[in-house]
Enzyme design. Sequence first.
Site, PDB file in Angstrom:
ATOM      1  N   ASP A  37     -21.189  19.455  -9.534  1.00  0.00           N
ATOM      2  CA  ASP A  37     -20.902  18.304  -8.685  1.00  0.00           C
ATOM      3  C   ASP A  37     -19.401  18.144  -8.468  1.00  0.00           C
ATOM      4  O   ASP A  37     -18.881  17.038  -8.434  1.00  0.00           O
ATOM      5  CB  ASP A  37     -21.493  17.043  -9.351  1.00  0.00           C
ATOM      6  CG  ASP A  37     -21.486  15.833  -8.436  1.00  0.00           C
ATOM      7  OD1 ASP A  37     -21.505  16.021  -7.211  1.00  0.00           O
ATOM      8  OD2 ASP A  37     -21.455  14.703  -8.950  1.00  0.00           O
ATOM      9  N   CYS A  50     -44.830  16.095  -2.164  1.00  0.00           N
ATOM     10  CA  CYS A  50     -44.752  14.639  -1.996  1.00  0.00           C
ATOM     11  C   CYS A  50     -46.031  14.097  -1.345  1.00  0.00           C
ATOM     12  O   CYS A  50     -46.417  12.954  -1.575  1.00  0.00           O
ATOM     13  CB  CYS A  50     -43.543  14.258  -1.132  1.00  0.00           C
ATOM     14  SG  CYS A  50     -41.964  14.334  -2.002  1.00  0.00           S
ATOM     15  N   CYS A 109     -47.439  10.232  -0.279  1.00  0.00           N
ATOM     16  CA  CYS A 109     -46.806   9.201  -1.111  1.00  0.00           C
ATOM     17  C   CYS A 109     -45.549   8.643  -0.452  1.00  0.00           C
ATOM     18  O   CYS A 109     -44.720   9.386   0.072  1.00  0.00           O
ATOM     19  CB  CYS A 109     -46.456   9.789  -2.471  1.00  0.00           C
ATOM     20  SG  CYS A 109     -45.620   8.634  -3.582  1.00  0.00           S
ATOM     21  N   CYS A 152     -41.179   5.810  -3.099  1.00  0.00           N
ATOM     22  CA  CYS A 152     -39.710   5.686  -3.127  1.00  0.00           C
ATOM     23  C   CYS A 152     -39.207   4.914  -1.908  1.00  0.00           C
ATOM     24  O   CYS A 152     -38.284   4.086  -2.010  1.00  0.00           O
ATOM     25  CB  CYS A 152     -39.051   7.059  -3.217  1.00  0.00           C
ATOM     26  SG  CYS A 152     -39.444   8.193  -1.869  1.00  0.00           S
ATOM     27  N   CYS A 208     -37.324   1.032  -2.258  1.00  0.00           N
ATOM     28  CA  CYS A 208     -35.873   0.906  -2.059  1.00  0.00           C
ATOM     29  C   CYS A 208     -35.529  -0.458  -1.479  1.00  0.00           C
ATOM     30  O   CYS A 208     -35.884  -0.766  -0.329  1.00  0.00           O
ATOM     31  CB  CYS A 208     -35.373   2.023  -1.123  1.00  0.00           C
ATOM     32  SG  CYS A 208     -33.588   1.935  -0.843  1.00  0.00           S
ATOM     33  N   CYS A 229     -27.051   2.681   0.068  1.00  0.00           N
ATOM     34  CA  CYS A 229     -27.621   2.907  -1.262  1.00  0.00           C
ATOM     35  C   CYS A 229     -26.897   2.060  -2.309  1.00  0.00           C
ATOM     36  O   CYS A 229     -25.673   1.908  -2.276  1.00  0.00           O
ATOM     37  CB  CYS A 229     -27.501   4.395  -1.599  1.00  0.00           C
ATOM     38  SG  CYS A 229     -28.188   4.844  -3.199  1.00  0.00           S
ATOM     39  N   CYS A 257     -35.686   4.625  -6.939  1.00  0.00           N
ATOM     40  CA  CYS A 257     -36.524   5.618  -6.247  1.00  0.00           C
ATOM     41  C   CYS A 257     -37.051   6.682  -7.195  1.00  0.00           C
ATOM     42  O   CYS A 257     -38.117   7.259  -6.970  1.00  0.00           O
ATOM     43  CB  CYS A 257     -35.789   6.236  -5.060  1.00  0.00           C
ATOM     44  SG  CYS A 257     -34.321   7.194  -5.489  1.00  0.00           S
TER      45      CYS A 257
END
Length: 308
Positions: free
Chosen positions: A131, A185, A188, A191, A195, A211, A241
């Site tokens: 990162d 996924c 579904c 998430c 949020c 966010c 999430c």
Amino acid sequence: MSSKATYSEIIKNEASRLGFLSCGISKAEFLEEEAPRLENWLKENAHGEMRYMENHFDKRLDPTKLVEGSKSVISLLYNYYPEETQKENTYKVSKYAYGRDYHHVIKGKLKELMYTLQDQIGDLHGRAFVDSAPVLEKAWAAKSGLGWVGKHSNLLSKQTGSFYFIAELILDIDLEYDTPVTDHCGSCTKCIDACPTDAIYEPYKVDGSKCISYFTIELKNEIPKGYENQFEDWMFGCDICQDVCPWNRFSKPHNEPLFNPHPDLLSYDKRDWEEITKDVFNDIFRKSAVKRTKFEGLKRNMKYIQES
């Protein structure tokens, strides 16, 4: 067994020995599918004040421009899911920041992995990333077969969910390459529904500038009006999430002592956090990623939550 297969096996065995959850390998080449996605995301200003995302566009998409002579991208996952979480009804810190800053912990392991590979394989060169450079880590991890990018834009694995860090080694040797896995996924939308700031504005698309993690970590100015009563007590980062994702029922506690939290992090209630001094902040988060937001930033975040 070919040298490619032998080298790939050595890499995966060493990664496992060093405690990585899993390791996948892909060819270092231009990320053709990601190019229009990244371009549109930037055009929509979904990165907010994270202007660094606009830099090095070509390097983000092409590792050969980032590391000269690169041929392979090694993607690695490192678990951070804690055995114990904070108490109920307190100001919350994202689980990834409970213990020591992951950059330092994982970078050390990547360096050890690189030294071991140079010792066992011989003449190889490359760079390690945690990162810390323009690398589209989730795209590479997905390309390497470690999971798929879910509707919340995090990497998901059927075996281990999403509570892990992603790191890379970009090397100048040819290896055996893994293949991507399919998306699981399905229909579904947990998430998206969960949020509170509607940052996941449609499946697989996240407006980073909405966010809670962005507001509480990246944003240096005052948090804008319009998000009152939506932070759900998150003062650093947000795990909503991920917490609601069904695949995270398979998450298992990590085995990394350096990621264990300061005891006060788990025991503090809201009053304790509101009365925190700079010295106590420095003690609890001495080597934590929470230092990024600084003492003043944490106080700002709590104040915003209190006044909502």
